[in-house]
Write a protein that holds these residues in place. Structure first.
Motif, mmCIF file in Angstrom:
data_model
loop_
_atom_site.group_PDB
_atom_site.id
_atom_site.type_symbol
_atom_site.label_atom_id
_atom_site.label_comp_id
_atom_site.label_asym_id
_atom_site.label_seq_id
_atom_site.Cartn_x
_atom_site.Cartn_y
_atom_site.Cartn_z
ATOM 1 N N ALA A 100 9.168 -37.622 16.845
ATOM 2 C CA ALA A 100 9.561 -36.208 16.957
ATOM 3 C C ALA A 100 9.353 -35.499 15.618
ATOM 4 O O ALA A 100 10.049 -35.777 14.644
ATOM 5 N N ILE A 148 19.639 -26.502 17.377
ATOM 6 C CA ILE A 148 19.601 -27.020 18.744
ATOM 7 C C ILE A 148 20.981 -26.934 19.387
ATOM 8 O O ILE A 148 21.121 -26.525 20.548
ATOM 9 N N HIS A 152 21.872 -24.694 22.705
ATOM 10 C CA HIS A 152 22.438 -25.280 23.924
ATOM 11 C C HIS A 152 23.741 -24.564 24.317
ATOM 12 O O HIS A 152 23.990 -24.316 25.497
ATOM 13 N N LEU A 190 15.488 -24.969 26.720
ATOM 14 C CA LEU A 190 14.765 -25.663 25.657
ATOM 15 C C LEU A 190 13.788 -26.624 26.335
ATOM 16 O O LEU A 190 14.140 -27.320 27.286
ATOM 17 N N TRP A 192 10.352 -29.492 25.660
ATOM 18 C CA TRP A 192 9.613 -30.349 24.727
ATOM 19 C C TRP A 192 8.143 -30.238 25.086
ATOM 20 O O TRP A 192 7.751 -30.510 26.212
ATOM 21 N N ASN A 193 7.318 -29.822 24.123
ATOM 22 C CA ASN A 193 5.897 -29.642 24.403
ATOM 23 C C ASN A 193 5.100 -29.916 23.145
ATOM 24 O O ASN A 193 5.419 -29.398 22.070
ATOM 25 N N TYR A 197 10.005 -28.961 19.904
ATOM 26 C CA TYR A 197 10.998 -28.297 20.744
ATOM 27 C C TYR A 197 10.696 -26.801 20.752
ATOM 28 O O TYR A 197 10.422 -26.210 19.707
ATOM 29 N N TYR A 198 10.790 -26.190 21.925
ATOM 30 C CA TYR A 198 10.598 -24.746 22.044
ATOM 31 C C TYR A 198 11.775 -24.134 22.806
ATOM 32 O O TYR A 198 12.358 -24.765 23.688
ATOM 33 N N HIS A 211 8.128 -17.658 23.848
ATOM 34 C CA HIS A 211 8.448 -19.022 23.448
ATOM 35 C C HIS A 211 8.526 -19.087 21.926
ATOM 36 O O HIS A 211 7.699 -18.511 21.231
ATOM 37 N N ARG A 213 9.163 -21.816 18.580
ATOM 38 C CA ARG A 213 9.350 -23.170 18.076
ATOM 39 C C ARG A 213 10.662 -23.232 17.305
ATOM 40 O O ARG A 213 10.905 -22.427 16.402
ATOM 41 N N ILE A 214 11.501 -24.201 17.658
ATOM 42 C CA ILE A 214 12.846 -24.236 17.104
ATOM 43 C C ILE A 214 12.847 -24.504 15.602
ATOM 44 O O ILE A 214 13.688 -23.971 14.876
ATOM 45 N N ASP A 215 11.898 -25.305 15.120
ATOM 46 C CA ASP A 215 11.884 -25.589 13.685
ATOM 47 C C ASP A 215 11.433 -24.386 12.861
ATOM 48 O O ASP A 215 11.529 -24.406 11.629
#
Length: 330
Positions: A100, A148, A152, A190, A192-193, A197-198, A211, A213-215
């Motif tokens: 990851a 994250i 959530h 959320l 996973w792609n 994580y998106y 969309h 990207r979480i980072d």
């Protein structure tokens, strides 16, 4: 003088020793448990006390203790073998964490260390060989875990979020988009792609599905504004139409592939995709997809082995992109 362990403390320590040092391939005699107990606690314990503790654990029904007799029928060996995760399941989890990219290197090592504690010390040695990523590909954003959790919570409570967003420039400096102005989004899910994580959400006030990207998200906050998700919006079906998380208009598409790409197509679209033979060398599919740069670039991956039949707008985009690629090499 060191305080002697109580009966309950001793029982818990024996349980801990069985967890750490025994499994289906490693067992301990009463004497070995007594010696190990002293090594780990610097306190002595009697053989009878250990035997009683083993019986107590076994009879509790909450912790399994396997008793095994040697061939001579005299020596007894004890082990704990029932665990929440099998060793192959732990391998899958460790490989997922290791691969990851949104998790920092330090957090990866911390999580792997914790996962190894879910089995015995000896079995954990089998988990040393794991997926390794090239140096520098792991995220440097230490706030991802916190982000994250916040997302959530917002999704569960159906509350609008605000955040800043950005990306790296040619100097490898992280720059905020829109001059640092905040984004206001209704968070839907959320996903996973492509190893990241998106967040999928509805951008406010326009209402477009976008969309993120979480980072690359910064300073995520939950507002007091609540929202309702359109009951007709199917997240699972929607993500199936995406390519590399690019947004766009969803349309019905028809594409012709050479037969050698059949398994590639099934991997990407699933076994339910409408596949029909076209010529001896090709087949065609019809499916729904989001028309985007992501789709165009995915199709270009296969060169002349993939050909768009419809819609005309996608054919035009493919021609334009292929023309640009050709001119690069003129």
């Amino acid at each position: 003088m060191e305080t002697k362990l109580s009966t309950k403390q001793r029982l818990l320590k024996i349980q801990d020793l069985l967890k750490k040092y025994t499994d289906e391939h490693h067992q301990l005699t009463i004497k070995e448990l007594v010696d190990l107990f002293y090594t780990k606690t610097e306190q002595t314990v009697g053989h009878k006390a250990v035997r009683d503790d083993l019986r107590e654990l076994a009879e509790s029904g909450l912790f399994d203790v396997i008793e095994n007799h040697e061939k001579n029928g005299v020596e007894k060996y004890y082990s704990h073998q029932t665990r929440l995760f099998e060793i192959h399941e732990l391998r899958l989890l460790i490989d997922a964490v290791s691969s990851a990219k949104f998790i920092t290197k330090a957090e990866t090592e911390n999580l792997v260390k914790k996962l190894k504690k879910l089995t015995s010390i000896e079995l954990a040695k089998q988990l040393e060989n794991r997926i390794l990523l090239p140096e520098g590909t792991k995220s440097g954003n230490k706030e991802v875990r916190k982000t994250i959790n916040v997302l959530h919570e917002a999704i569960w409570k159906k509350q609008v979020i605000q955040f800043q967003y950005g990306k790296y420039n040619n100097s490898k400096d992280f720059q905020l988009s829109r001059n640092g102005d905040g984004y206001s989004v209704k968070p839907y899910a959320l996903v996973w792609n492509n190893e990241f994580y998106y967040l999928i959400g509805e951008f406010q006030p326009e209402g477009d599905i976008r969309h993120y990207r979480i980072d690359r998200m910064r300073n995520v906050e939950i507002t007091n504004r609540t929202f309702l998700i359109d009951p007709h919006f199917d997240i699972s079906r929607y993500t199936q139409t995406l390519f590399h998380m690019y947004s766009g208009e969803e349309r019905s598409i028809e594409i012709e592939f050479v037969n050698q790409l059949l398994n590639v197509v099934i991997d990407r679209f699933g076994l339910d995709v409408n596949i029909r033979p076209h010529t001896e060398e090709t087949f065609r599919i019809t499916t729904n997809a989001v028309i985007s740069d992501g789709l165009v670039r995915w199709l270009l991956t296969w060169g002349s082995d993939a050909k768009v039949i419809s819609p005309p707008s996608l054919v035009t985009r493919m021609k334009a992109e292929a023309g640009k690629l050709f001119r690069h090499y003129e």
